[in-house]
Design an enzyme around this catalytic site. Sequence first.
Site: not given
Ligand code: PBG
Length: 326
Positions: A195, A248
């Site tokens: 991520k 992601k």
């Molecule tokens: C929570 C989380 C996030 C997303 C999914 N789970 C945001 C982040 O890490 O700030 C992002 C999903 C998206 O942008 O569609 N940590």
Amino acid sequence: MPFPEQRPRRLRVNENIRRMVRENSLSVNDLVYPVFVCHGSGLATPVDSMPGVYRYSIDILLKNLEEIVKLRIPAILTFGLPAKKDAAGSGAYAADGVIQQAVRAIKKEYPELMVITDLCLCEYTDHGHCGVIQDNYVVNDPSLELLAKTAVSHAAAGADMIAPSDMMDGRVGAIRSALDKNGYVNTPVMAYSAKYCSAFYGPFRDAADSAPKFGDRRSYQMDPANADEAIREVRLDLEEGADIVMVKPALAYMDVIRRVKDEFGCPVAAYNVSGEYSMVKAAAQNGWIDEKRVVMEILTGIKRAGADVVITYHAREAARWLRDGM
Ligand code: PBG
């Protein structure tokens, strides 16, 4: 034997022959539909930066899921908006928290729909970070305890799969052993393994009200410049017991999806995130692109890159287009 014996265009002359040699195709089976749930009733609040996306109260969410089930989308991914936030993100693991209530209601009404719960603290903490703060730093190990507790509360509410998105070290192992200890040995973990610290999450943070109140997430989410590190992250998560690993965002990280698939051959999910969705919607609203074709090209491209599971806000419309044969 090059040209003129070789003519690749022979296999493109009509739709039937193209169908015969097509290497990849998107199916409704690949899709996961993310949803935002809030307290209250009768609510469908539009997310301004994500046209077509709403924050639903549980009653309205249930009505909307009827079509999702009918379309045969196999799974949803839930995000919660708590009534109030605190330093320890206690809304995340409260027995009557918004996700715990939502999961119980969804599983009662649609037992066959798979409910995956996003597991993170940032929507629940008053500082907006994904873990516990000490001296302006997100401390790792104390955060694990809260994440494991949240995972167990999701499973107890009936969640079919737990998806940790916090990027703390060791969270998959901590969650796996907490689930096992509590008897949830058959609840899979889909880990947000690679991520990245991405600007593409901007619209999501509006939707989930989860922007950090100070600093950023660079001390826990990955540097967009790195790919070898993604392989190390995925390896660790698999060793700790992850059943599905995720990359992601998707579009700027197609190479990472492919490398993870080639290296591990395990089930790979890709998250087509909020900013990727909003860019398509904005261009489509301006009449600049053919929305349907662009969406299908993006989702098929993510599959071609190596994803087995595609998490996307386009899931509902894509499933409709697939049903109607485009
Ligand atoms: C929570 C989380 C996030 C997303 C999914 N789970 C945001 C982040 O890490 O700030 C992002 C999903 C998206 O942008 O569609 N940590």
